[in-house]
Design a protein around this motif. Structure first.
Motif, PDB file in Angstrom:
ATOM      1  N   SER A  96      -0.688  -2.383  -4.687  1.00 19.90           N
ATOM      2  CA  SER A  96       0.042  -3.133  -5.710  1.00 19.90           C
ATOM      3  C   SER A  96       0.281  -4.566  -5.253  1.00 19.90           C
ATOM      4  O   SER A  96       0.257  -4.869  -4.057  1.00 19.90           O
ATOM      5  CB  SER A  96       1.388  -2.460  -6.008  1.00 19.90           C
ATOM      6  OG  SER A  96       1.218  -1.114  -6.385  1.00 19.90           O
ATOM      7  N   GLY A  97       0.539  -5.438  -6.227  1.00 19.46           N
ATOM      8  CA  GLY A  97       0.908  -6.813  -5.924  1.00 19.46           C
ATOM      9  C   GLY A  97      -0.255  -7.765  -5.758  1.00 19.46           C
ATOM     10  O   GLY A  97      -0.051  -8.930  -5.387  1.00 19.46           O
ATOM     11  N   LEU A  98      -1.482  -7.322  -6.034  1.00 21.49           N
ATOM     12  CA  LEU A  98      -2.648  -8.192  -5.884  1.00 21.49           C
ATOM     13  C   LEU A  98      -2.797  -9.098  -7.103  1.00 21.49           C
ATOM     14  O   LEU A  98      -2.415  -8.725  -8.221  1.00 21.49           O
ATOM     15  CB  LEU A  98      -3.912  -7.351  -5.716  1.00 21.49           C
ATOM     16  CG  LEU A  98      -4.003  -6.498  -4.444  1.00 21.49           C
ATOM     17  CD1 LEU A  98      -5.238  -5.610  -4.490  1.00 21.49           C
ATOM     18  CD2 LEU A  98      -4.033  -7.382  -3.209  1.00 21.49           C
TER      19      LEU A  98
ATOM     20  N   VAL B  29       0.861  -1.184   0.000  1.00 15.52           N
ATOM     21  CA  VAL B  29       0.000   0.000   0.000  1.00 15.52           C
ATOM     22  C   VAL B  29       0.898   1.235   0.000  1.00 15.52           C
ATOM     23  O   VAL B  29       1.763   1.383   0.869  1.00 15.52           O
ATOM     24  CB  VAL B  29      -0.930   0.030   1.227  1.00 15.52           C
ATOM     25  CG1 VAL B  29      -1.745   1.326   1.248  1.00 15.52           C
ATOM     26  CG2 VAL B  29      -1.859  -1.174   1.220  1.00 15.52           C
ATOM     27  N   LYS B  30       0.692   2.104  -0.985  1.00 13.34           N
ATOM     28  CA  LYS B  30       1.483   3.328  -1.104  1.00 13.34           C
ATOM     29  C   LYS B  30       0.558   4.536  -1.047  1.00 13.34           C
ATOM     30  O   LYS B  30      -0.483   4.559  -1.698  1.00 13.34           O
ATOM     31  CB  LYS B  30       2.262   3.327  -2.422  1.00 13.34           C
ATOM     32  CG  LYS B  30       3.145   4.552  -2.632  1.00 13.34           C
ATOM     33  CD  LYS B  30       3.869   4.475  -3.969  1.00 13.34           C
ATOM     34  CE  LYS B  30       4.739   5.702  -4.204  1.00 13.34           C
ATOM     35  NZ  LYS B  30       5.425   5.645  -5.527  1.00 13.34           N
ATOM     36  N   VAL B  31       0.949   5.538  -0.266  1.00 10.62           N
ATOM     37  CA  VAL B  31       0.165   6.765  -0.126  1.00 10.62           C
ATOM     38  C   VAL B  31       0.984   7.926  -0.667  1.00 10.62           C
ATOM     39  O   VAL B  31       2.137   8.120  -0.275  1.00 10.62           O
ATOM     40  CB  VAL B  31      -0.212   7.017   1.347  1.00 10.62           C
ATOM     41  CG1 VAL B  31      -0.934   8.348   1.486  1.00 10.62           C
ATOM     42  CG2 VAL B  31      -1.082   5.894   1.875  1.00 10.62           C
TER      43      VAL B  31
ATOM     44  N   THR C 194      -2.244  -1.419 -15.224  1.00  8.49           N
ATOM     45  CA  THR C 194      -1.183  -1.214 -14.230  1.00  8.49           C
ATOM     46  C   THR C 194      -1.092  -2.333 -13.209  1.00  8.49           C
ATOM     47  O   THR C 194      -0.118  -2.416 -12.467  1.00  8.49           O
ATOM     48  CB  THR C 194      -1.428   0.102 -13.476  1.00  8.49           C
ATOM     49  OG1 THR C 194      -2.649  -0.008 -12.718  1.00  8.49           O
ATOM     50  CG2 THR C 194      -1.538   1.270 -14.438  1.00  8.49           C
ATOM     51  N   HIS C 195      -2.132  -3.188 -13.144  1.00  6.54           N
ATOM     52  CA  HIS C 195      -2.229  -4.262 -12.149  1.00  6.54           C
ATOM     53  C   HIS C 195      -2.324  -3.711 -10.725  1.00  6.54           C
ATOM     54  O   HIS C 195      -2.000  -4.411  -9.765  1.00  6.54           O
ATOM     55  CB  HIS C 195      -1.049  -5.233 -12.263  1.00  6.54           C
ATOM     56  CG  HIS C 195      -0.997  -5.949 -13.574  1.00  6.54           C
ATOM     57  ND1 HIS C 195       0.088  -6.702 -13.972  1.00  6.54           N
ATOM     58  CD2 HIS C 195      -1.894  -6.019 -14.596  1.00  6.54           C
ATOM     59  CE1 HIS C 195      -0.145  -7.208 -15.174  1.00  6.54           C
ATOM     60  NE2 HIS C 195      -1.348  -6.801 -15.574  1.00  6.54           N
TER      61      HIS C 195
END
Length: 751
Positions: free
Chosen positions: A59-61, A38-40, A125-126
């Protein structure tokens, strides 16, 4: 008895559905832990203000993953009971469902709504991305049926209720009460792993009310200057203050007073302010007595900013996915002129000059616009692109008040055939004065409405906070109106657009292409700067294809003569503070500019340092004389901003004072007075919010019954087939079924 079991099973399944309780997978099919990030970005969540833009990227899901978010208290309350056994229910899903909803944001005056449906992963972007803002406010108080302290169940047969005073649950999120942006991540089942749901509470935030806050300094002191400046320069002024006073915790150099440019220039002229900020020299001044130096401080630009979403992406399953509009849409000058002069009504025909209809040059030129369609049907596509979702806002807004922003824009459009008003009539069907005529140069966006509330060229608002409120639904993009994309438009400046995360459009570069407002294009425009008659610096539009054509120079207005007190004695300490402040602005202050403002080019910086050196070089006697004359200036010392009805102004609008040619609409002061006499959109929305927060239950326990209505419907579906069979066969209903029906009828009568 079989029928009783059947009803009991339906009720049990329904209760689980209402509470959102997940069924754990079997031991042989336990899911693997999710590996995601998770990026904020955007605002600092722990040091934010209400409305600051925030982007959450997951990301990464795996493929097919979805996510959603909720505003939750910190910590998340853990007091729920399981119906039936009445034992503790620590399920995170049940707690989020019970406590984390109906959060009302103070800035917008409405509910901060998460998406109505889970957002799918982007096939491009996934990632799963949420472009939101940091909210501040409180949850609407409500009964929590299975929380002993907030239930509506009375004590009696049930021993666990503990709410004799009928308290309702609520929580606050502000600078003193941190909250979490709870993420709910769902992953579909695969051949080797079952479906799973994960709750992530890693994003914690605090939000203060919008406003300017100088941190690390000792507040206002004896030598603190008074600075009049438009809101767009506020964050830069805060940064400069903190740069000078925070290291030693000294008094702040300048006390910031937010004023429109004409009011600020008058305050400066009368000695009520020691320094002022303007983007157009003395053009907007209503009087000019005090000798001054215009010191270039930064580059800014007038922009048309798009706020909203377009279905330009795709989910993993191929379905449309809305994305926050970030690219620079391409507008011709005619598009811009028609948007602001042909009225906001009927954008599906002649409104906005027809620029948003299917197949228009603007729509063909911009795939993102073409992708936007009506939430209900495609016939509403032009309205959605124009931003007309309701009958009280027609899609285009900006700040009321005399400003460089409309001055620069209208000066560039002045004389173009498209810069002509549409045909407008009043409520008596009489043609409005100025209708069908040239717009000319305007200095207040409100003047574009020809003084009539039915024109809606620009539904301008007083102050940046109210402008942000106006476009908050399109900014968040979670309402039904944004199902297939949605847009609003703001006439503003680059600093304000950048601060709020709005996307400025690109404009023609004179060579068949388009140029967006960027640091590079603003500095390219600055190469064409020239001195104006009043000593300020203006940028002359030329043929440079790299230069953004609506660039202007933000300047500090500072006195040439020394600061004096009421008895005409020099104020040495304040004069030293002023010298320090203006020197800092044209040196280290260039590295502390607010979002969107661009540092000066070397040539402009040299001119700025020369102008700064002139400050305070006059005499105290001259300063005293100016102060007396400015209180009642003669006709020769007055000028004034114009809101031209049409034709060509006395100058091009940028080289010196404009002769006042009359106003087509109320100014800021008149608008404020009118706002006190009649309901405004903001006041109506506030009333709606208050009304929505007041709920009168039909009877004690009505909220619980409301939650169980779906269960009763399921029971009806179970009972209907056998009941119909009995009646069709002419047989009497069983006694147990008659008693159940009688109880339901009795409950209905009490309701």
């Amino acid at each position: 008895m079989n029928r009783f079991r059947r009803v009991a099973h339906v009720l049990a399944a329904g209760v689980l559905a209402v509470l959102g309780v997940a069924v754990a997978p079997t031991a042989s099919a336990q899911p693997q832990p999710l590996n995601y990030q998770v990026k904020v970005t955007g605002a600092d969540p722990m040091n934010a203000q209400d409305g600051d833009p925030l982007r959450i990227t997951i990301s990464g899901l795996p493929a097919g993953a979805t996510a959603n978010y909720s505003v939750c208290p910190l910590p998340l309350r853990d007091s729920l009971l399981k119906p039936g056994p009445w034992t503790p229910n620590p399920s995170v899903e049940a707690r989020v469902t019970a406590y984390c909803k109906n959060f009302n944001d103070e800035l917008s005056g409405t509910e901060f709504k998460p998406p109505g449906h889970d957002v799918g992963r982007s096939a491009t972007t996934h990632d799963v991305v949420f472009d939101i803002y940091v909210p501040r406010g409180a949850r609407t108080p409500a009964i929590i049926p299975f929380d002993p302290d907030f239930t509506a169940f009375p004590q009696g047969a049930l021993k666990w209720p503990n709410n004799p005073d009928h308290k309702q649950y609520s929580f606050s999120c502000d600078e003193n009460h941190p909250c979490t942006m709870m993420l709910r991540i769902g992953v579909p089942a695969t051949a080797t792993s079952p479906a799973q749901t994960v709750f992530d509470s890693s994003i914690t935030f605090r939000a203060s009310a919008p406003g300017l806050k100088i941190k690390g300094c000792a507040g206002v002191g004896a030598s603190t200057l008074t600075g009049s400046m438009p809101e767009r320069f506020g964050r830069t002024a805060v940064g400069w203050n903190q740069m000078l006073c925070a290291p030693t915790k000294a008094a702040q150099p300048v006390n910031i007073v937010n004023e429109s440019e004409d009011v600020g220039l008058t305050s400066f002229d009368k000695g009520e302010s020691d320094v002022q900020v303007t983007g157009s020299g003395g053009t907007l001044a209503t009087q000019q007595v005090r000798a001054r130096s215009y010191i270039p401080a930064a580059l800014n630009a007038t922009v048309l900013a798009a706020v909203g979403w377009a279905p330009t992406d795709r989910r993993d399953d191929g379905g449309a996915l809305n994305s926050r509009l970030a690219d620079n849409l391409k507008f011709d000058w005619d598009d811009l002129a028609n948007l602001l002069s042909k009225g906001g009504l009927s954008p599906d025909s002649t409104g906005r000059g027809g620029i948003f209809v299917d197949g228009s040059a603007l729509v063909r030129r911009n795939p993102a616009l073409a992708a936007v369609s009506g939430a209900e049907n495609a016939l509403r596509s032009p309205n959605t692109r124009a931003g007309q979702f309701t009958t009280d806002f027609f899609g285009v807004t900006g700040e009321i008040g005399t400003s460089t922003v409309p001055l620069v824009l209208s000066s560039r459009l002045n004389g173009m055939p498209a810069w002509t008003y549409g045909t407008f009539v009043d409520i008596r069907n009489a043609k409005l004065r100025g209708s069908d005529g040239p717009v000319g140069v305007v200095t207040d966006l409100n003047a574009l409405n020809l003084g009539d509330g039915g024109v809606h060229n620009v539904d301008a608002k007083t102050g940046q906070v109210n402008v942000r409120k106006q476009v908050v639904n399109a900014a968040l993009g979670t309402g039904n109106e944004c199902t297939n994309g949605c847009l609003n438009w703001v006439v503003t400046d680059l600093a304000t657009a950048t601060e709020n995360g709005w996307a400025p459009v690109a404009l023609p570069n004179g060579k068949g292409g388009y140029v967006a407002p960027t640091p590079k294009s603003l500095q390219a425009a600055a190469a064409h700067a020239q001195p104006a008659e009043d000593g300020s610096i203006r940028i002359v539009p030329g043929g440079d294809p790299e230069a953004y054509p609506l660039t202007y120079v933000e300047s500090l207005t500072a006195p040439l003569n020394p600061l004096v007190d009421a008895s005409c004695q020099p104020q040495a300490a304040k004069q030293a503070q002023l010298a320090t402040f203006v020197k800092a602005a044209v040196s280290g202050g260039q590295d502390s500019l607010g979002p969107g403002l661009v540092p000066l080019t070397p040539e402009l910086l040299s001119a700025a340092q020369t102008a700064a050196a002139k400050v305070g070089t006059g005499t105290a006697e001259a300063s005293c004389h100016e102060h007396k004359e400015a209180q009642n200036p003669g006709a020769a010392a007055t000028g004034g901003p114009g809101a031209a009805v049409g034709g060509t102004p006395a100058s091009d609008g940028l080289g010196g004072p404009l002769a006042r040619s009359g106003s087509n609409g109320p100014g800021a002061a008149e608008a404020a007075a009118l706002a006190m006499k009649a309901p405004t959109q903001a006041s109506v929305q506030e009333a709606r919010s208050v009304a929505a927060a007041v709920k009168v239950p039909l009877f004690p326990g009505a909220d619980v019954l409301g939650a169980l209505i779906p269960l009763l419907a399921l029971v009806a579906l179970v009972l209907l087939p056998p009941t119909t069979g009995y009646l069709t066969a002419g047989k009497p209903l069983p006694a147990w079924l008659n008693r159940l029906a009688e109880r339901l009828v009795a409950m209905r009568r009490r309701a």
